[in-house]
Scaffold this motif. Structure first.
Motif, PDB file in Angstrom:
ATOM      1  N   MET A  75     -15.391 -24.951   3.923  1.00 32.77           N
ATOM      2  CA  MET A  75     -15.322 -25.411   5.296  1.00 32.77           C
ATOM      3  C   MET A  75     -16.289 -26.562   5.555  1.00 32.77           C
ATOM      4  O   MET A  75     -15.965 -27.497   6.257  1.00 32.77           O
ATOM      5  CB  MET A  75     -15.628 -24.270   6.251  1.00 32.77           C
ATOM      6  N   LEU A  76     -17.444 -26.456   4.949  1.00 31.03           N
ATOM      7  CA  LEU A  76     -18.428 -27.516   5.114  1.00 31.03           C
ATOM      8  C   LEU A  76     -17.830 -28.848   4.701  1.00 31.03           C
ATOM      9  O   LEU A  76     -17.994 -29.865   5.372  1.00 31.03           O
ATOM     10  CB  LEU A  76     -19.658 -27.212   4.253  1.00 31.03           C
ATOM     11  N   ARG A 119     -15.435 -30.345   7.097  1.00 26.97           N
ATOM     12  CA  ARG A 119     -16.106 -30.827   8.265  1.00 26.97           C
ATOM     13  C   ARG A 119     -16.702 -32.217   8.068  1.00 26.97           C
ATOM     14  O   ARG A 119     -16.548 -33.101   8.903  1.00 26.97           O
ATOM     15  CB  ARG A 119     -17.206 -29.833   8.595  1.00 26.97           C
ATOM     16  N   ARG A 138     -15.624 -35.734   9.867  1.00 25.80           N
ATOM     17  CA  ARG A 138     -16.587 -36.548  10.597  1.00 25.80           C
ATOM     18  C   ARG A 138     -16.449 -38.000  10.201  1.00 25.80           C
ATOM     19  O   ARG A 138     -16.427 -38.894  11.041  1.00 25.80           O
ATOM     20  CB  ARG A 138     -18.008 -36.077  10.297  1.00 25.80           C
ATOM     21  N   SER A 174      -7.691 -22.909  14.941  1.00 23.48           N
ATOM     22  CA  SER A 174      -8.870 -23.593  14.410  1.00 23.48           C
ATOM     23  C   SER A 174      -9.812 -23.959  15.554  1.00 23.48           C
ATOM     24  O   SER A 174      -9.408 -24.087  16.697  1.00 23.48           O
ATOM     25  CB  SER A 174      -8.458 -24.838  13.613  1.00 23.48           C
ATOM     26  N   SER A 175     -11.081 -24.119  15.207  1.00 21.18           N
ATOM     27  CA  SER A 175     -12.066 -24.478  16.231  1.00 21.18           C
ATOM     28  C   SER A 175     -12.314 -25.977  16.177  1.00 21.18           C
ATOM     29  O   SER A 175     -12.336 -26.574  15.103  1.00 21.18           O
ATOM     30  CB  SER A 175     -13.372 -23.702  16.012  1.00 21.18           C
ATOM     31  N   VAL A 176     -12.476 -26.558  17.359  1.00 18.79           N
ATOM     32  CA  VAL A 176     -12.622 -28.011  17.436  1.00 18.79           C
ATOM     33  C   VAL A 176     -13.704 -28.418  18.426  1.00 18.79           C
ATOM     34  O   VAL A 176     -14.078 -27.657  19.323  1.00 18.79           O
ATOM     35  CB  VAL A 176     -11.292 -28.686  17.886  1.00 18.79           C
ATOM     36  N   ILE A 232     -13.946 -27.987  13.487  1.00  9.53           N
ATOM     37  CA  ILE A 232     -15.187 -27.308  13.098  1.00  9.53           C
ATOM     38  C   ILE A 232     -14.901 -26.240  12.063  1.00  9.53           C
ATOM     39  O   ILE A 232     -15.586 -26.119  11.058  1.00  9.53           O
ATOM     40  CB  ILE A 232     -15.847 -26.649  14.333  1.00  9.53           C
ATOM     41  N   GLY A 233     -13.880 -25.452  12.314  1.00  5.95           N
ATOM     42  CA  GLY A 233     -13.508 -24.391  11.377  1.00  5.95           C
ATOM     43  C   GLY A 233     -12.000 -24.305  11.273  1.00  5.95           C
ATOM     44  O   GLY A 233     -11.312 -24.178  12.288  1.00  5.95           O
ATOM     45  N   ASN A 234     -11.496 -24.354  10.048  1.00  6.64           N
ATOM     46  CA  ASN A 234     -10.049 -24.241   9.847  1.00  6.64           C
ATOM     47  C   ASN A 234      -9.555 -22.846  10.170  1.00  6.64           C
ATOM     48  O   ASN A 234     -10.344 -21.907  10.246  1.00  6.64           O
ATOM     49  CB  ASN A 234      -9.703 -24.534   8.385  1.00  6.64           C
ATOM     50  N   CYS A 235      -8.236 -22.756  10.310  1.00 11.30           N
ATOM     51  CA  CYS A 235      -7.632 -21.433  10.471  1.00 11.30           C
ATOM     52  C   CYS A 235      -6.377 -21.378   9.614  1.00 11.30           C
ATOM     53  O   CYS A 235      -5.451 -22.170   9.816  1.00 11.30           O
ATOM     54  CB  CYS A 235      -7.291 -21.187  11.938  1.00 11.30           C
TER      55      CYS A 235
END
Lengths: 477, 477
Positions: free
Chosen positions: B1-2, B5, B9, B90-92, B118-121
């Motif tokens: 995930m990092l 991200r 960016r 996912s978080s954004v 921010i975080g996939n789903c």
């Protein structure tokens, strides 16, 4: 008691002044009675317990308290009222006129027309004695009666106000309140010794658990709050937590209350510490302003000098030092510690005390602890060779650790590695799931509510700030 | 995930519109964003989870939710944003300008300048599927994820608001909040099957109890509140209570929340019922007015038609019938009951249902139950030959018993007799003490908080109104 009551009803109806007709009396709490600054003879009814009796030749002075405030209401009665049954501790109903008091000691007093004793109190058997200031240790023997003293009355009113202030703080900041569960099947978080829960022997099924799995009393709502922080960006809980630790210390209980918060999209300890400091200061100020008399009682009689110590905490910014700095400070100290301070070893109470004193008795955040000392869920700082995690504890004067918190490891692979290292992978699949589906950086903290009260009030023993303390060898009532 | 991200960016910094300098964006909750009616291009940052994605030729529409409200914020982006990684769940983090929406569906929308995942789903593995309305039963399998649905999000926000409303109701009425204990040594009150508490096996001491006495999880805070009502005239508690009952019903849990109040100097059930009705109506109105969208979701999709049923309850006075009248009504009913209604026997669920219906689906208080059916602490009505106590239950449509309460036996000799009859004299000396020292007539009640939520929202199963339900064979997480 019934007999006494009927008798007195009859008795009083003879001896009291005639009640004016068509002027029904309204029931008033002592607090409201004391607050009516323009008292001008309105007829009211007040109910409560007798806190003092002074009989003069022509006049009888009573003080009646109903728990709505520390201050009691002065009742002035004709000396024909039989003060024999009006003993300290008995419950009464007083009907009369609320008037401006001629004395400077109080604004108003109640001129009694009728005094009815509702329940007698056998002064000899009553463990709380008239005009005595009992030590808190003595009162602890009587958990069913100690709330009738000024000291415990004040502490419990403050506890109630502080509870409300904490709920308000979070509600005003947009947090959602979550009831995290008390019974849980998470048994391996490592926050302390656990209590196990089973149906009582009468119905115990021999070879299975009631819940199919072993069940325990929660040590923290954190992991359940983390579930919620995958949907709500700010959540909090405020409930009981448990430790089965064999401790009789003045700072530990087997059952105590924790305020816990979890915040999503938080990427720095700085942001967390701001909320922690805000929570402490805002709610403490609310308590001070809503319960001035009750707080004054504590600061005057229970912990003289504590008022200044608290003000010092409230007006200064809390300090921040790293764990590494803390160890250096301790190692340079002239003091001899029982436990030698060393990097990689937990801070002891003596160390915490020294650090707070070293920081001028201002609360101090200690951040970035060794990874090896902390549980699997704390966020790896990736800062070798001295490998730390983004953890934070708040140390406060007199109490030691008040808050504990951290950024949580939101990165799937890092967390998986930590779980594997602790042998917890299987049990925490659900926790890993939170990182598989829309994970976010997040963090949170917990504050021990009883320690918070100790810190604000200066009460030395944690058993005196909770209504019914539970600890090793003691579960009264 | 990092990795994702960092990549994003970099990606975004190329593809997004240039950010005007010296105009830092402020972080806004979705609720606050939606509430800014005069949106005129201010730059803001919004963080949350993707609830829908609609990709058109030139424009990408997202809906982002952060749990602060049911409604999501519409994000309008250039179609150059890669919608491949922007999956449901996912978080954004979205940076952009808040503008008035051209559509009538919403007041404002966010014109995205930068969208960061921010975080996939993993949509395939995620048990909650895009655009599906999952049944509540299905969601119960995923206690760690179900809060991410509209339905559970609304219910949990309402639960939080209702909690605050209940605290406010009591605070505004002058009640002192008391944390009654969870672990207790009172084992014989008879309110239900108990859970016993012991340190977990690892540290179990072989031949003694941790607390020296057997300890149990509380079934009610009443007796401890009664301690407090010897010093405070109005007290309440709101916390978890437990029953080790083997029940899988839609109205029972092993761990549930109770709101309990105790009032001193109360001499009639009428006064108690007034507080009960006030508590229900006042807090329900507060919830309706503070969470209109969330309540609407329940009344529209979970329990169609419930809005009218609730309004009917709120606008009518609750009814009062005696237990004796209730039995007569049941005996005259044309309906065939499984359990024949008979004076001296407990009301069954089928009876409760019939009574509520008979009363026009308005909540109904049933008062004055047979003494033999009720526990030792209820006040004797001394009304032989049909000997009753001053007990009261409130029955409500759809849920059955919502409140239970009574006047308490405050007369020393009556209580002593009752305790002797139940063989409890020794264990309850402390409780008798309360009647020896300034006893007062008093009474109180308890309200099941989950049933209250069921009643307001029309949610059929109690497991759907508590974050983490615990019942026989189930203690997930």
């Amino acid at each position: 008691m019934l007999l006494t009551r009927c008798l007195l009803r009859a008795l009083r109806s003879c001896s009291t002044a005639p009640c004016p007709r068509h002027r029904p009396s309204s029931r008033l709490s002592v607090r409201d009675a004391l607050g009516s600054h323009n008292a001008s003879g309105e007829r009211v009814k007040v109910q409560g317990w007798v806190r003092s009796i002074r009989s003069q030749k022509e006049v009888l002075f009573l003080h009646v308290n109903d728990g709505s405030s520390l201050e009691s209401l002065q009742i002035v009665a004709d000396s024909s009222f039989d003060s024999g049954v009006l003993t300290f501790g008995s419950s009464v109903e007083v009907l009369g006129q609320l008037i401006k008091s001629p004395s400077k000691r109080q604004n108003v007093e109640l001129k009694a027309e009728k005094i009815e004793v509702i329940g007698n109190c056998d002064a000899k058997a009553f463990p709380i004695k008239y005009k005595e200031r009992h030590p808190l240790e003595y009162l602890r023997q009587y958990p069913h009666l100690r709330c009738r003293t000024n000291a415990l009355g004040s502490i419990l009113r403050i506890r109630s106000e502080a509870t409300a202030a904490i709920h308000s703080f979070f509600k005003n900041s947009g947090f959602v309140h979550i009831h995290t569960p008390i019974i849980t099947s998470n048994d391996c978080e490592g926050a302390g010794e656990l209590f196990q829960v089973e149906p009582s022997s009468k119905i115990k099924l021999p070879e299975e658990n009631f819940f199919n799995v072993p069940a325990f009393l929660t040590v923290s709502g954190q992991l359940h709050l983390e579930v919620m922080s995958g949907a709500f960006t700010q959540v909090f809980t405020f409930g009981p937590t448990f430790r089965a630790e064999n401790s009789q210390s003045r700072r530990h209980l087997a059952e105590f209350y924790m305020v816990e918060a979890e915040i999503s999209f938080v990427e720095s300890l700085q942001d967390l510490m701001q909320v922690m400091e805000g929570l402490f200061k805002t709610t403490a100020m609310t308590v001070l302003s809503n319960c001035p008399e009750d707080v004054e009682l504590c600061h005057k009689f229970i912990a003289p000098g504590h008022k200044d110590r608290l003000e010092h905490m409230l007006k200064n910014n809390f300090l921040i030092i790293s764990y590494t700095e803390a160890i250096e400070i301790l190692q340079q100290a002239s003091q001899n510690f029982t436990f030698t301070p060393e990097w990689g070893v937990d801070l002891q109470t003596e160390h915490e005390k020294y650090l707070v004193k070293h920081c001028g008795n201002v609360p101090v955040f200690v951040i970035n602890y060794p990874l090896a000392l902390k549980p699997f869920y704390m966020r790896d700082n990736e800062d070798g060779p001295q490998h730390t995690v983004a953890a934070v504890d708040l140390l406060v004067p007199g109490v030691g650790e008040l808050f504990g918190g951290s950024l949580r490891e939101e990165r799937y692979h890092y967390l998986k590695k930590q779980l594997a290292r602790s042998g917890l992978t299987e049990a925490y699949q659900w926790y890993l799931d939170l990182r598989r589906f829309g994970s976010v950086p997040h963090g949170g903290f917990g504050m021990g509510f009883e320690r918070y009260l100790q810190c604000i009030l200066g009460v030395d023993n944690i058993k005196d700030v909770i209504p019914f303390p539970r600890f090793t060898h003691s579960c009264l009532l």
